[in-house]
Motif scaffolding. Structure first.
Motif, PDB file in Angstrom:
ATOM      1  N   GLY A 137      -1.990   8.852  -5.177  1.00 46.39           N
ATOM      2  CA  GLY A 137      -1.006   9.112  -6.200  1.00 46.39           C
ATOM      3  C   GLY A 137       0.078  10.059  -5.717  1.00 46.39           C
ATOM      4  N   PRO A 138       1.151  10.150  -6.480  1.00 49.59           N
ATOM      5  CA  PRO A 138       2.283  11.001  -6.096  1.00 49.59           C
ATOM      6  C   PRO A 138       1.915  12.478  -5.923  1.00 49.59           C
ATOM      7  CG  PRO A 138       2.900   9.524  -7.883  1.00 49.59           C
ATOM      8  CD  PRO A 138       1.427   9.369  -7.681  1.00 49.59           C
ATOM      9  N   GLY A 139       0.974  12.971  -6.712  1.00 44.54           N
ATOM     10  CA  GLY A 139       0.578  14.374  -6.596  1.00 44.54           C
ATOM     11  C   GLY A 139       0.000  14.701  -5.230  1.00 44.54           C
ATOM     12  N   THR A 183      -1.530   4.868  -6.448  1.00 44.08           N
ATOM     13  CA  THR A 183      -2.086   5.227  -7.755  1.00 44.08           C
ATOM     14  C   THR A 183      -3.537   5.645  -7.668  1.00 44.08           C
ATOM     15  OG1 THR A 183      -2.671   2.928  -8.159  1.00 44.08           O
ATOM     16  CG2 THR A 183      -0.542   3.669  -8.998  1.00 44.08           C
ATOM     17  N   GLY A 184      -4.019   5.943  -6.526  1.00 41.05           N
ATOM     18  CA  GLY A 184      -5.434   6.245  -6.350  1.00 41.05           C
ATOM     19  C   GLY A 184      -6.125   5.020  -5.789  1.00 41.05           C
ATOM     20  N   LEU A 218      -6.655  -1.845   6.222  1.00 41.16           N
ATOM     21  CA  LEU A 218      -7.325  -1.012   5.218  1.00 41.16           C
ATOM     22  C   LEU A 218      -6.905  -1.471   3.821  1.00 41.16           C
ATOM     23  CD1 LEU A 218      -6.991   2.520   6.845  1.00 41.16           C
ATOM     24  CD2 LEU A 218      -8.903   0.921   6.980  1.00 41.16           C
ATOM     25  N   ALA A 219      -7.513  -2.542   3.389  1.00 43.99           N
ATOM     26  CA  ALA A 219      -7.139  -3.147   2.111  1.00 43.99           C
ATOM     27  C   ALA A 219      -7.314  -2.170   0.949  1.00 43.99           C
ATOM     28  CB  ALA A 219      -7.970  -4.406   1.873  1.00 43.99           C
ATOM     29  N   ARG A 220      -8.162  -1.182   1.107  1.00 46.29           N
ATOM     30  CA  ARG A 220      -8.386  -0.223   0.027  1.00 46.29           C
ATOM     31  C   ARG A 220      -7.151   0.627  -0.284  1.00 46.29           C
ATOM     32  NH1 ARG A 220     -14.514   1.991   0.443  1.00 46.29           N
ATOM     33  NH2 ARG A 220     -15.469  -0.038   0.189  1.00 46.29           N
ATOM     34  N   LEU A 221      -6.204   0.647   0.622  1.00 45.71           N
ATOM     35  CA  LEU A 221      -4.961   1.386   0.360  1.00 45.71           C
ATOM     36  C   LEU A 221      -4.136   0.705  -0.717  1.00 45.71           C
ATOM     37  CD1 LEU A 221      -3.806   2.263   3.991  1.00 45.71           C
ATOM     38  CD2 LEU A 221      -4.933   3.755   2.337  1.00 45.71           C
TER      39      LEU A 221
END
Length: 186
Positions: free
Chosen positions: A6-8, A59-60, A143-146
């Motif tokens: 996420g942006p944070g 977005t996580g 890294l598909a999880r990205l």
């Protein structure tokens, strides 16, 4: 499951790495002069920010991506469907991808112009940034999880930004003259 992204996370990473590299620039400036020190540390910081923006999930992390939905190849559809830009930067994603690499090209060029071999180092810098962009895209593919997409258009746009930055860096180097090191001798 713990999500990350996420942006944070991106902003926090940029701030922390910026503080570390600002300290490094202060230490380096004593030996090399402020122009080179700021340019070198700024270039490294730009590369770190590029990694944060492109490799931290937007977005996580979704946790897992089914094998059958994972892309097997990078999209070779040049200029293909690119989503709109982000709230931070008005305009299309292609413009954002170009702008993302301009600071690294500019600051790296100013730093490279400190040496007589700058005429060789600047093209190598641009090639290095192009290779970095390609490596990022391959990482996004593997890294598909990205939850990111690998696209040849991104590499072209990133490289264009690096070339624009290098051109601006040559102008800045003529004005700032980074080859003048700080003289501390009495």
């Amino acid at each position: 499951m713990v999500t990350f992204g996420g942006p944070g996370v991106m902003v926090l990473g940029a701030l922390l790495s910026g503080l570390v590299l600002a300290g490094a620039a202060l230490v380096l400036a004593r030996r090399t002069g402020p122009v080179f020190a700021v340019a070198a540390a700024g270039c490294v910081w730009s590369v770190v920010v590029i990694a944060l923006v492109t490799l931290v999930p937007a977005t996580g992390a979704p946790g897992w991506v089914a094998a059958e939905t994972r892309a097997e190849f990078c999209s070779m559809d040049y200029g293909g469907p690119a989503p709109d830009g982000f709230w931070i930067f008005d305009g299309g994603q292609r413009l954002l991808n170009t702008a993302l690499f301009v600071p690294a090209g500019l600051l790296g060029t100013v730093a490279a112009c400190r040496w007589r071999a700058g005429w060789v180092l600047v093209p190598l810098l641009v090639l290095g940034l192009a290779a970095y962009s390609g490596a990022i895209e391959l990482t996004q593919l593997e890294l598909a999880r990205l939850d990111r997409a690998c696209d040849i258009t991104d590499v072209v746009d990133n490289t264009t930004g690096a070339v624009i930055g290098a051109g601006l860096g040559l102008v800045a180097a003529l004005l700032l003259r980074p080859w003048r090191a700080a003289s501390r001798e009495p």
